[in-house]
Design an enzyme around this catalytic site. Structure first.
Site, mmCIF file in Angstrom:
data_model
loop_
_atom_site.group_PDB
_atom_site.id
_atom_site.type_symbol
_atom_site.label_atom_id
_atom_site.label_comp_id
_atom_site.label_asym_id
_atom_site.label_seq_id
_atom_site.Cartn_x
_atom_site.Cartn_y
_atom_site.Cartn_z
ATOM 1 C CD GLU A 82 -1.052 3.942 8.222
ATOM 2 O OE1 GLU A 82 -0.760 4.375 9.360
ATOM 3 O OE2 GLU A 82 -1.244 4.665 7.238
ATOM 4 C CG HIS A 120 -0.597 8.996 3.641
ATOM 5 N ND1 HIS A 120 -0.815 7.655 3.852
ATOM 6 C CD2 HIS A 120 -0.175 9.484 4.837
ATOM 7 C CE1 HIS A 120 -0.531 7.345 5.112
ATOM 8 N NE2 HIS A 120 -0.133 8.442 5.733
ATOM 9 C CD GLU A 164 -4.316 7.687 10.067
ATOM 10 O OE1 GLU A 164 -3.800 8.739 10.465
ATOM 11 O OE2 GLU A 164 -3.937 6.573 10.430
ATOM 12 N NE ARG A 191 -2.968 2.656 2.910
ATOM 13 C CZ ARG A 191 -2.852 3.391 4.003
ATOM 14 N NH1 ARG A 191 -2.303 2.891 5.099
ATOM 15 N NH2 ARG A 191 -3.288 4.626 4.030
HETATM 16 C C1 FCB Z 1 -0.602 7.119 10.865
HETATM 17 C C2 FCB Z 1 -0.217 7.669 9.500
HETATM 18 C C3 FCB Z 1 1.112 7.171 9.002
HETATM 19 C C4 FCB Z 1 2.137 7.084 10.110
HETATM 20 C C5 FCB Z 1 1.583 6.324 11.284
HETATM 21 C C6 FCB Z 1 2.561 6.146 12.413
HETATM 22 O O1 FCB Z 1 -1.497 7.989 11.466
HETATM 23 O O2 FCB Z 1 -1.191 7.361 8.558
HETATM 24 O O3 FCB Z 1 1.533 8.003 7.965
HETATM 25 O O4 FCB Z 1 2.548 8.353 10.464
HETATM 26 O O5 FCB Z 1 0.431 6.973 11.764
#
Ligand code: FCB
Length: 449
Positions: free
Chosen positions: A348, A120, A165, A76
């Site tokens: 993630e 992102h 996010e 990803r």
């Molecule tokens: C998330 C983000 C990623 C990274 C992790 C630790 O919130 O999506 O880019 O910073 O945290």
């Protein structure tokens, strides 16, 4: 610990453009808000920037070699919007598209499925200059950019993510000022969140038009918010914070409405919602991506504020985040049971620890292995409870630029020696490789009868 996952489970790793690519001025890339933010003194720890980062832009063939060694099913990554439309609304930069073309081809050649994320956080600076995410025009520009990328890559890419996010895009960027562009306005944060979600809805349509048969989703980051005590005041404070942090995003996306309690609370700063917006935002998705790292424990402060309290006896990562696998378990159950989501990926999950190279040149990151083991156990429990979970992406493949904390936090399965950019797989890399491999072995023996 032994793990036993469904045979078609997708094993992946995740990363994002600004955090790994570098090559900030190459091949016509425009400026992003993160270039501007990290060049502003005092914004990013030690003055670190993503100018070079892991130099993934040039070293991706080597990194795909590492992914192959890991046995990844999927990678990803995100597209840097300023590489594609450097001036925000002007012409498309073919050289930027060419880079992602090469990357996708190289991944496919290695047998690795690309999961492409369109946003992102690296908004083109020109769009920020015109008002950024609080402006509806930014969402319109995003829909155009999404169509361009999907038209170019949609013949080979079948898995798409619109946004990563949106809480962080809006609140960290426009409300709390911790991320680019560094604004501190509740009104801007709420308008930004609405337009990011609207941009998501429009992008889903654009991607489906350009790439029939594609699967499209969005990534949210549930953080369970637990009250510090049974005192009704603390319980109410945790619920209110859950509204801003979680439900403000889940409800419009998955139910087509904003939560009433949050709307009431911010009645004076309400976002500019037009007729039809919520129908656009709640377009049915092919999957939901869930990022989860930890939870928060809060008690009521003065004037409707909440105060975070430390986890009792909890083990912390280098981010100061509590190791709390049940937070992932609960989040997965919540999305499935409360919100009825029928297809989920963990997009993630991972941990920063203060990794050092030992005398033998290796990185013995036993804490990370224990962390991943515990979280994968939580995932297995969630699957056993009926959560339709399709895959897991560890954050991250490489150590990288951790936003306002610069290079001080190492999340990778692969250590990056920043002065030389040498890659050194950590013990967790081999552990993850063996985990993926053992599932394959089992599958093979089952198939052989
Ligand atoms: C998330 C983000 C990623 C990274 C992790 C630790 O919130 O999506 O880019 O910073 O945290």
């Amino acid at each position: 610990m032994n793990h036993d996952f469904p045979s078609d489970f997708i094993w992946g790793a995740a990363a994002s453009a600004y955090q790994i690519e570098g090559a900030a001025h190459e091949d016509g890339r425009g400026e992003s808000i993160w270039d501007r933010f990290s060049a502003t003194p005092g914004k990013v720890r030690a003055g670190d920037t993503g100018e070079i980062a892991c130099d993934f832009y040039h070293r991706y063939p080597e990194d795909i070699g590492l992914m192959r060694e890991l046995g990844l099913d999927a990678f990803r990554f995100s597209i840097a919007w300023p590489r594609i439309v450097p001036n925000a609304t002007g012409p498309v930069n073919e050289a930027g598209l060419d880079f992602y073309d090469r990357l996708v081809d190289a991944l496919l050649e290695a047998g690795i499925r690309p999961y492409v994320n369109l946003f992102h956080w690296d908004l083109p600076q020109k769009l920020e200059d015109a008002g950024g995410w609080p402006e509806r025009a930014t969402a319109e520009a995003f829909a155009g950019y999404a169509a361009v990328v999907a038209q170019r890559l949609g013949d080979r890419v079948k898995d798409w993510i619109t946004h990563n996010e949106p809480f962080c895009t809006s609140w960290l960027g426009y409300g709390l000022g911790a991320h680019a562009p560094g604004r501190t306005s509740v009104r801007d944060a709420l308008a930004a969140s609405h337009h990011a979600l609207l941009a998501h809805g429009w992008a889903v349509e654009a991607i489906r038009r350009a790439s029939p048969g594609a699967e499209v989703g969005i990534v949210v980051d549930p953080w369970p918010i637990h009250p510090a005590s049974d005192d009704p005041v603390d319980v109410a404070a945790a619920w209110a914070e859950d509204g801003v942090r979680n439900r403000w995003f889940f409800d419009p996306l998955l139910r087509g409405s904003y939560p009433e309690d949050v709307l009431e609370r911010f009645a004076d700063e309400a976002p500019p919602v037009r007729d039809g917006d919520l129908a656009t935002i709640s377009v049915p998705l092919d999957f939901l991506g869930v990022n989860n790292y930890s939870r928060r424990i809060v008690r009521a402060g003065l004037n409707g504020t909440v105060i975070d309290v430390p986890a009792p006896g909890g083990e912390l990562t280098d981010m100061g985040w509590e190791v709390y696998p049940d937070g992932l378990f609960d989040s997965l159950l919540r999305m499935h049971r409360e919100y009825g989501v029928e297809s989920i990926y963990v997009t993630e999950n991972g941990a920063a620890f203060a990794d050092v190279r030992s005398h033998d040149g290796q990185i013995h990151d036993v804490e990370r292995i224990a962390f991943l083991d515990g979280y994968l156990d939580a995932i297995e429990r969630a699957i056993a409870e009926g959560v339709p979970l399709r895959g897991y992406f560890v954050w991250s493949l490489l150590d990288n630029f951790e936003w306002s904390l610069g290079y001080s936090k190492r999340f990778g399965l692969v250590y990056v020696d920043y002065p030389t950019l040498e890659r050194v797989p950590k013990d967790s890399f081999y552990w993850y490789r063996d985990l993926i491999g053992s599932g394959r072995m089992q599958r093979r023996s089952v198939a052989a009868g």
